[in-house]
Structures are given as C-alpha cells and as structure tokens.
Design an enzyme around this catalytic site. Structure first.
Site, short mmCIF file in Angstrom:
data_model
loop_
_atom_site.label_atom_id
_atom_site.label_comp_id
_atom_site.label_asym_id
_atom_site.label_seq_id
_atom_site.Cartn_x
_atom_site.Cartn_y
_atom_site.Cartn_z
N HIS A 101 0.86 -1.19 0.00
CA HIS A 101 0.00 0.00 0.00
C HIS A 101 0.90 1.24 0.00
O HIS A 101 0.96 1.99 0.98
CB HIS A 101 -0.91 -0.03 1.24
CG HIS A 101 -2.05 0.94 1.20
ND1 HIS A 101 -2.37 1.68 0.07
CD2 HIS A 101 -2.95 1.30 2.15
CE1 HIS A 101 -3.42 2.45 0.35
NE2 HIS A 101 -3.78 2.24 1.59
N GLN A 151 -0.25 5.00 0.93
CA GLN A 151 -0.40 5.31 2.36
C GLN A 151 0.93 5.75 2.97
O GLN A 151 0.98 6.62 3.84
CB GLN A 151 -0.94 4.08 3.10
CG GLN A 151 -1.23 4.35 4.56
CD GLN A 151 -2.39 5.31 4.79
OE1 GLN A 151 -3.46 5.13 4.23
NE2 GLN A 151 -2.16 6.35 5.58
N ASP A 164 -2.31 -1.54 12.26
CA ASP A 164 -3.32 -1.67 11.20
C ASP A 164 -4.28 -2.75 11.67
O ASP A 164 -4.00 -3.47 12.64
CB ASP A 164 -2.63 -2.06 9.89
CG ASP A 164 -3.56 -2.10 8.68
OD1 ASP A 164 -4.70 -1.60 8.77
OD2 ASP A 164 -3.15 -2.66 7.65
N CYS A 182 -3.44 3.67 9.38
CA CYS A 182 -3.90 4.07 8.03
C CYS A 182 -5.41 4.26 7.98
O CYS A 182 -5.91 4.92 7.09
CB CYS A 182 -3.43 3.06 7.00
SG CYS A 182 -4.09 1.40 7.21
N ARG A 225 -3.28 12.00 2.59
CA ARG A 225 -3.49 11.17 1.40
C ARG A 225 -3.81 12.07 0.21
O ARG A 225 -3.35 11.84 -0.90
CB ARG A 225 -4.66 10.17 1.62
CG ARG A 225 -4.42 9.12 2.68
CD ARG A 225 -3.34 8.13 2.28
NE ARG A 225 -3.61 7.50 1.02
CZ ARG A 225 -4.42 6.43 0.84
NH1 ARG A 225 -4.99 5.86 1.88
NH2 ARG A 225 -4.60 5.91 -0.36
N1 NVA Z 1 -4.36 -3.82 5.62
C1 NVA Z 1 -5.59 -3.15 5.31
C2 NVA Z 1 -5.36 -1.73 4.91
C3 NVA Z 1 -6.61 -0.94 4.63
C4 NVA Z 1 -6.33 0.46 4.16
C5 NVA Z 1 -6.33 -3.91 4.21
O1 NVA Z 1 -5.67 -4.34 3.27
O2 NVA Z 1 -7.55 -4.09 4.32
N1 CP Z 2 -6.20 3.95 4.41
C1 CP Z 2 -6.94 3.62 3.35
O1 CP Z 2 -6.44 3.22 2.30
O2 CP Z 2 -8.27 3.82 3.53
P1 CP Z 2 -9.47 3.40 2.54
O3 CP Z 2 -9.53 1.88 2.56
O4 CP Z 2 -10.68 4.04 3.11
O5 CP Z 2 -9.16 3.89 1.16
#
Ligand code: NVA
Ligand code: CP
Length: 305
Positions: free
Chosen positions: A133, A136, A221, A261, A289
């Site tokens: 990601h 982020q 997270d 995040c 973001r």
């Molecule tokens: N680790 C989480 C991050 C969400 C922004 C996911 O992948 O759902």
């Molecule tokens: N942190 C993040 O990516 O949030 P969303 O899943 O809301 O986009």
C-alpha cells in the site's frame, strides 16, 4: 518504440530523492490548498480509478485531488465494467490507457496490478494490493516530516499483522533510512523476501513491548485485512497481545507519534485512549493522502515535483 511510462506500484519504483521531493511538494500543495490557491496543472487530464475492494480515503482523495488539479476522475468498479465479467487484464489495460492519462488500481493480487501496468501506455498507481500500500506511506512520511522533521535514523515500531502496510513500511525503512521493529505473532510474519531485501533496516522483534521500546513512531493496522473477513474471529484471539494501548505507548519515546492508516477498530488493534490521545495524528495522516497523491500525480504526469 514509445517510452515506457513511470508507474508507482511500490515505493521502490521511486528513488530516495524522488520520494523526498514528492513529499516536500505534498506539503507545499497542502499549504496552497489551505490558502485557497487555485492550481490546475492537470486541466484536461483524466484519471481512471479501478476499485475491486472498498475504500473511503483512497477514493475520495484521488477523486478530489484530481479535481483540484483541474482534471477529472472516473470511478470504475468491476460490478459495472467488463473487468468484472472476465475481460482479460491485458486488454482492459490496453483500452483504458488509450482513453485516460493515468490509472489507479485497488485490487487483490499484486501480480494483477503488475500485469495491468505492463500493458498500460500511461502511469499506473498502486492504490492497495494484498502485498503493498505505497500511497499510504507517502502520506505517512509526509505526516512524520510535518510533525517531527526528518525520519532518517529514527526507530519505528510496527505492531500487528505482517500485511500490505507492514511490507510498505519495510520498503519505506529502506528508502527513508529509519529502523523498523516488527512485532507480529508467529505465522503472521511479513514476506521473507521483502524483509530480507531490507537488510539491517527492518527486523522481527516479536514481543510488542520490546519492539516499541524507545520508538519514535508506533504504527498499527487492522488484524484482518480486506479479503480476510472470515478469519476475523480467529485473528482477534491470536492478536490479542498486539494492541497498541497506553501501556505500549509508555514504552515508546516521550514524544512518540501514533499512526494508523484507518479504518481503525477501537478495542482491537488500538485502544480508544491511544486513538484519541495527543500522540495520535491519524486525522492529519488521512488528510495527507489528498496532498501526497496530488504531488504523486504531478510527478508522474508532468515529471516535476
Ligand atoms: N491492511 C488493510 C489496509 C486498509 C487500508 C487492508 O488491506 O484491508
Ligand atoms: N487507508 C486507506 O487506504 O483507507 P481506505 O480503505 O478508506 O481507502
């Protein structure tokens, strides 16, 4: 042959200097935005936004960001495009990239994103995969720089799952020169190749209290990421000792910050008290973001930061 576009599939796609410039530019764009300056260098440009998973922050920040820069954004969901009906990724990439100027994708398999990028004529941005990601991390690094200055030489504690966010923190440790202590339960370690590539920059400490000791930044997270919903109950038990709470923050440096995040589950990976404490700068992190992705789009489309 036409020049290959620059993509942002991983933080490692940008050099240390490029990342630092994007983050500096993000803070500048933020000041301009807060002053009410109109800045529309991407007038006439279109961003395609492919979402195969849910999103609040990513969707709104990309869509509003593109609009503030003078361009337009299209939301594309597999439910109502041919992407959801089995049109090959390669063909979708060829077609979309003849119509839009830049594309962001949120999906499951990282390989799918790489395949798409390999067949795209325009820059592709990773808006989250099961593996990484990176967007982020642009916002997170901007947030650290804005609150505490340079992160180089600092210690960051990652508490929780060795997931996509953890992997991007490992890559950030390499690019930004901080040390990453990772506390995760056995069986939930980050990808060994990503970890090994970071050398001395990142290490599994296992015990959360030890990992947090003296840390300048504590990050966590969710315990079950998108796509792991059926594991939620089992993970709640396995990760029970991995909550960021007052006792854990007390191990960190006196001026340590807390990042998440979002979305957060209060009472699971983070206590209500830490979420709402002065150490927690999660709302700035979320706002960034917007600014950091505007800087990223300027960089990828105009080649300037
Ligand atoms: N680790 C989480 C991050 C969400 C922004 C996911 O992948 O759902
Ligand atoms: N942190 C993040 O990516 O949030 P969303 O899943 O809301 O986009």
């Amino acid at each position: 042959m036409a020049q290959q576009p620059r993509h942002f599939l991983s933080l490692l796609d940008l050099s240390r200097e490029e990342l630092r410039s994007v983050i500096r530019r993000a803070s500048e764009l933020k000041r301009m935005q807060h002053r009410g300056d109109i800045h529309t260098p991407l007038k006439g440009k279109n961003l395609g936004m492919v979402f195969e998973k849910s999103s609040t922050r990513t969707r709104v920040s990309f869509e509003v960001g593109m609009s503030q820069l003078g361009g337009h954004a299209l939301f594309l969901s597999p439910r109502d495009t041919q992407l959801g009906r089995g049109e090959p990724i390669e063909d979708s990439a060829r077609v979309l990239s003849r119509m839009v100027d830049i594309i962001m994708i949120r999906t499951f398999e990282h390989e799918k994103l790489e395949l798409f990028a390999a067949h795209s004529r325009v820059p592709v941005i990773n808006a989250l995969t099961d593996l990484l990601h990176p967007c982020q991390l642009l916002a997170d690094m901007q947030t650290y720089f804005e609150h505490r200055g340079n992160i180089e030489g600092k210690t960051v504690a990652w508490i929780g799952d060795g997931n996509n966010m953890c992997h991007s923190y490992i890559n950030a440790a390499r690019r930004f020169g901080f040390r990453l202590n990772i506390a995760c339960p056995e069986g939930y370690d980050p990808d060994p190749e990503i970890l090994a590539a970071a050398g001395d920059s990142a290490e599994i400490i296992r015990d959360p209290m030890t990992a947090a000791t003296g840390a300048d930044l504590v990050v966590t997270d969710v315990w079950a990421s998108m796509g792991q919903e059926e594991e939620q109950q089992a993970r709640s038990e396995i990760f029970a000792e991995y909550q960021v709470n007052d006792a854990l923050m007390a191990q960190a440096a006196a001026d340590a910050l807390f990042f998440h995040c979002l979305p957060a589950h209060r009472g699971e990976e983070v206590s209500e008290s830490v979420m709402d404490s002065p150490d927690s700068v999660v709302w700035d992190e979320a706002e960034n973001r917007l600014h950091s992705q505007k800087a990223l789009m300027e960089f990828l489309l105009l080649g300037r930061v």
